[in-house]
Design a protein around this motif. Structure first.
Motif, PDB file in Angstrom:
ATOM      1  N   TRP A  12      38.387 -13.588 -37.402  1.00 42.57           N
ATOM      2  CA  TRP A  12      37.201 -13.438 -38.094  1.00 42.57           C
ATOM      3  C   TRP A  12      36.485 -14.617 -36.695  1.00 42.57           C
ATOM      4  CZ3 TRP A  12      33.734 -17.568 -37.400  1.00 42.57           C
ATOM      5  CH2 TRP A  12      32.191 -17.449 -38.283  1.00 42.57           C
ATOM      6  N   GLY A  13      36.021 -13.488 -35.969  1.00 44.69           N
ATOM      7  CA  GLY A  13      34.398 -13.904 -35.504  1.00 44.69           C
ATOM      8  C   GLY A  13      35.296 -13.471 -33.440  1.00 44.69           C
ATOM      9  N   VAL A  14      36.313 -12.348 -33.503  1.00 45.89           N
ATOM     10  CA  VAL A  14      36.358 -12.144 -32.739  1.00 45.89           C
ATOM     11  C   VAL A  14      36.119 -10.338 -32.787  1.00 45.89           C
ATOM     12  CG1 VAL A  14      38.202 -11.387 -30.614  1.00 45.89           C
ATOM     13  CG2 VAL A  14      38.086 -13.021 -31.863  1.00 45.89           C
ATOM     14  N   PHE A  15      35.753 -10.039 -31.384  1.00 46.87           N
ATOM     15  CA  PHE A  15      34.801  -8.607 -31.552  1.00 46.87           C
ATOM     16  C   PHE A  15      36.111  -7.483 -32.226  1.00 46.87           C
ATOM     17  CE2 PHE A  15      33.960  -4.162 -29.577  1.00 46.87           C
ATOM     18  CZ  PHE A  15      32.837  -4.238 -30.140  1.00 46.87           C
ATOM     19  N   VAL A  16      35.908  -6.282 -33.487  1.00 45.57           N
ATOM     20  CA  VAL A  16      36.621  -5.774 -34.267  1.00 45.57           C
ATOM     21  C   VAL A  16      37.032  -4.662 -32.701  1.00 45.57           C
ATOM     22  CG1 VAL A  16      37.549  -4.469 -35.761  1.00 45.57           C
ATOM     23  CG2 VAL A  16      35.886  -6.781 -35.957  1.00 45.57           C
ATOM     24  N   PRO A  17      37.779  -3.855 -32.315  1.00 45.90           N
ATOM     25  CA  PRO A  17      38.128  -2.877 -31.382  1.00 45.90           C
ATOM     26  C   PRO A  17      38.042  -1.189 -32.378  1.00 45.90           C
ATOM     27  CG  PRO A  17      40.172  -3.658 -31.621  1.00 45.90           C
ATOM     28  CD  PRO A  17      39.414  -4.445 -32.589  1.00 45.90           C
ATOM     29  N   THR A  18      36.765  -1.072 -32.566  1.00 49.96           N
ATOM     30  CA  THR A  18      37.097   0.258 -33.779  1.00 49.96           C
ATOM     31  C   THR A  18      36.374   0.890 -33.185  1.00 49.96           C
ATOM     32  OG1 THR A  18      34.439  -0.422 -34.546  1.00 49.96           O
ATOM     33  CG2 THR A  18      36.445  -1.183 -35.771  1.00 49.96           C
ATOM     34  N   ARG A  19      34.999   0.987 -32.150  1.00 51.15           N
ATOM     35  CA  ARG A  19      35.327   1.964 -31.078  1.00 51.15           C
ATOM     36  C   ARG A  19      36.425   1.854 -30.090  1.00 51.15           C
ATOM     37  NH1 ARG A  19      28.707   1.892 -29.482  1.00 51.15           N
ATOM     38  NH2 ARG A  19      29.875   3.457 -27.819  1.00 51.15           N
ATOM     39  N   GLN A  61      19.592 -11.871 -26.301  1.00 44.45           N
ATOM     40  CA  GLN A  61      20.110 -13.348 -27.287  1.00 44.45           C
ATOM     41  C   GLN A  61      20.602 -12.565 -27.899  1.00 44.45           C
ATOM     42  OE1 GLN A  61      19.788 -16.453 -25.809  1.00 44.45           O
ATOM     43  NE2 GLN A  61      20.682 -16.904 -27.562  1.00 44.45           N
ATOM     44  N   PRO A  62      21.600 -13.229 -28.123  1.00 45.78           N
ATOM     45  CA  PRO A  62      22.652 -13.191 -29.486  1.00 45.78           C
ATOM     46  C   PRO A  62      22.145 -13.581 -31.063  1.00 45.78           C
ATOM     47  CG  PRO A  62      23.862 -14.507 -28.730  1.00 45.78           C
ATOM     48  CD  PRO A  62      22.800 -14.004 -27.426  1.00 45.78           C
ATOM     49  N   ALA A  63      21.929 -12.835 -32.371  1.00 40.41           N
ATOM     50  CA  ALA A  63      21.109 -13.409 -33.022  1.00 40.41           C
ATOM     51  C   ALA A  63      22.068 -14.205 -34.132  1.00 40.41           C
ATOM     52  CB  ALA A  63      20.808 -12.010 -34.691  1.00 40.41           C
ATOM     53  N   SER A  64      23.887 -14.549 -34.064  1.00 38.89           N
ATOM     54  CA  SER A  64      24.732 -15.503 -34.705  1.00 38.89           C
ATOM     55  C   SER A  64      25.516 -15.355 -33.529  1.00 38.89           C
ATOM     56  CB  SER A  64      24.571 -14.544 -35.870  1.00 38.89           C
ATOM     57  OG  SER A  64      25.953 -13.429 -35.365  1.00 38.89           O
ATOM     58  N   PRO A  65      26.385 -15.458 -34.236  1.00 45.04           N
ATOM     59  CA  PRO A  65      27.762 -16.186 -33.397  1.00 45.04           C
ATOM     60  C   PRO A  65      28.624 -14.788 -33.151  1.00 45.04           C
ATOM     61  CG  PRO A  65      27.256 -18.277 -34.545  1.00 45.04           C
ATOM     62  CD  PRO A  65      26.557 -17.538 -34.774  1.00 45.04           C
ATOM     63  N   LEU A  66      29.001 -14.206 -34.065  1.00 41.84           N
ATOM     64  CA  LEU A  66      29.084 -12.712 -34.085  1.00 41.84           C
ATOM     65  C   LEU A  66      28.730 -11.433 -33.034  1.00 41.84           C
ATOM     66  CD1 LEU A  66      30.494 -12.156 -38.034  1.00 41.84           C
ATOM     67  CD2 LEU A  66      31.786 -13.471 -36.335  1.00 41.84           C
ATOM     68  N   ASP A  67      27.614 -11.961 -32.623  1.00 41.36           N
ATOM     69  CA  ASP A  67      26.896 -10.627 -31.362  1.00 41.36           C
ATOM     70  C   ASP A  67      27.447 -11.155 -30.476  1.00 41.36           C
ATOM     71  OD1 ASP A  67      25.704  -9.943 -33.688  1.00 41.36           O
ATOM     72  OD2 ASP A  67      23.837 -10.713 -32.968  1.00 41.36           O
ATOM     73  N   GLY A  68      28.011 -11.845 -30.113  1.00 39.98           N
ATOM     74  CA  GLY A  68      28.103 -12.762 -28.619  1.00 39.98           C
ATOM     75  C   GLY A  68      28.996 -11.153 -27.830  1.00 39.98           C
ATOM     76  N   ALA A  69      29.782 -10.452 -28.613  1.00 42.03           N
ATOM     77  CA  ALA A  69      30.830  -9.971 -27.593  1.00 42.03           C
ATOM     78  C   ALA A  69      29.936  -8.032 -27.158  1.00 42.03           C
ATOM     79  CB  ALA A  69      31.840  -9.611 -28.378  1.00 42.03           C
ATOM     80  N   VAL A  70      28.907  -8.352 -27.934  1.00 45.56           N
ATOM     81  CA  VAL A  70      27.220  -6.906 -27.667  1.00 45.56           C
ATOM     82  C   VAL A  70      26.611  -7.927 -26.795  1.00 45.56           C
ATOM     83  CG1 VAL A  70      26.203  -5.695 -28.748  1.00 45.56           C
ATOM     84  CG2 VAL A  70      28.875  -6.253 -30.140  1.00 45.56           C
ATOM     85  N   TYR A  71      26.357  -9.095 -27.033  1.00 42.18           N
ATOM     86  CA  TYR A  71      24.493  -9.639 -26.333  1.00 42.18           C
ATOM     87  C   TYR A  71      25.220 -11.003 -25.412  1.00 42.18           C
ATOM     88  CZ  TYR A  71      22.756  -6.379 -29.970  1.00 42.18           C
ATOM     89  OH  TYR A  71      22.210  -6.133 -30.885  1.00 42.18           O
TER      90      TYR A  71
END
Length: 336
Positions: free
Chosen positions: A152-159, A247-257
């Motif tokens: 949880w909280g780590v970017f999932v390599p689906t792409r 700016q990320p909207a949540s902690p889960l966005d950190g791998a994208v933003y």
């Protein structure tokens, strides 16, 4: 009233109204007015309500190409509205609703320990449960011919187009490679499969470090918690930074933003001093920032030049996901 819990930094609704039954229209009206829905009916009914709200909000999906910032605002509003459906946890950590699954392990994995006698957003709870299932089952990675298990909280390599690029690029040296911002460790695993004899992988997130250690067990990889570079110099330095300087909207966005493009700038500025003679830095980057008007190609090339880097080559691929509208993902081969 029970205390509020969130792992995502979601705000507790200012007012909570206990509800056993509600239509989608009523729920959206409550949520848009800032009134939280403290669900007291069955758990399956709460899920149906949330799904109905989501479908209604997604009837006219925002188009990020019209205005990226307007798109982000619409997504934030969507997140806030859907986060207004709230469920209770009892003193054992179970969801205190009829028909609820046992999500104690999923919540504990996301929270870093048991969470009991609290209120939390149903949408966040379902995200925790989904992430726990990803971790249990894993994500099949074609380039590895094996599963990677995200936490949880780590970017999932689906792409996986960025993974395929690292698997295909001509390998400069095979003695030591650095993987900057390793996440699940998937790129380090690809390098190990390609014969790199030693890999040092770093990440600023303690969750990612723990995740990568689990996924890279038995491989010639050392995982360290660090902001960008370790002290070593290597023949290959790989980085797949967040693709969008916003700016990320949540902690889960950190791998994208990546606010202000800090990670990208830090990688480019430090790359030269961490490359061994004749080495290469592989920067894996989508052109989404260019498509959304957040950065130009000229800006990127100027960043390379200012960092004393030249482009030795580039590999491009087109993502296979159905929402792709011409996006290109590139692996830039950079040298001093």
């Amino acid at each position: 009233m029970k205390p509020w819990y969130t792992a995502l930094g979601l705000a507790c609704p200012r007012h909570l109204e206990p509800v056993r039954s509600l239509t989608v229209d009523q729920a959206l009206r409550h949520a848009s007015q800032g009134v939280g829905i403290l669900w007291q009916g069955s758990f399956p009914a709460a899920r149906r309500l949330l799904d109905g709200m989501r479908r209604r909000l997604d009837r006219q999906p925002a188009d990020p190409e019209v205005s990226f910032f307007r798109y982000r605002q619409q997504r934030r509003t969507r997140t806030r509205v859907l986060g207004m459906v709230v469920v209770p946890l009892d003193a054992t950590g179970r969801v205190a609703l009829p028909g609820a699954p046992d999500v104690r392990d999923a919540v504990a994995a996301a929270a870093g320990g048991p969470v009991t006698d609290r209120l939390l957003a149903l949408r966040e709870l379902l995200g925790m449960a989904s992430a726990h299932e990803w971790r249990r089952r894993g994500v099949w990675v074609r380039a590895l011919n094996r599963y990677i298990h995200p936490h949880w909280g780590v970017f999932v390599p689906t792409r996986q187009e960025y993974v395929d690029l690292v698997a295909a690029a001509p390998l400069p040296g095979a003695d030591l490679a650095l993987d900057i911002g390793t996440g699940t460790g998937v790129l380090a695993a690809v390098l190990a499969r390609r014969g790199v004899r030693r890999i040092v992988a770093t990440d600023v997130s303690a969750r990612a470090v723990a995740c990568a250690r689990e996924n890279l067990a038995g491989l010639p990889a050392e995982i360290r918690e660090a902001d960008l570079f370790p002290p070593e110099r290597a023949g290959l330095v790989v980085c797949n930074p967040p693709w969008l300087p916003a700016q990320p909207a949540s902690p889960l966005d950190g791998a994208v933003y990546d606010p202000g493009g800090r990670v990208l700038a830090g990688f480019l500025d430090g790359l030269g001093t961490h490359l061994a003679p004749g080495g290469e830095g592989w920067l894996v980057l989508s052109d989404l920032a260019e498509r959304y008007g957040l950065r130009t190609r000229a800006d990127l090339l100027e960043r390379f030049d200012r960092a004393g880097l030249r482009v030795a080559g580039r590999l491009d691929t087109v993502p296979r996901h159905r929402n792709n509208r011409g996006e290109t993902v590139s692996l830039w081969r950079l040298s001093r």
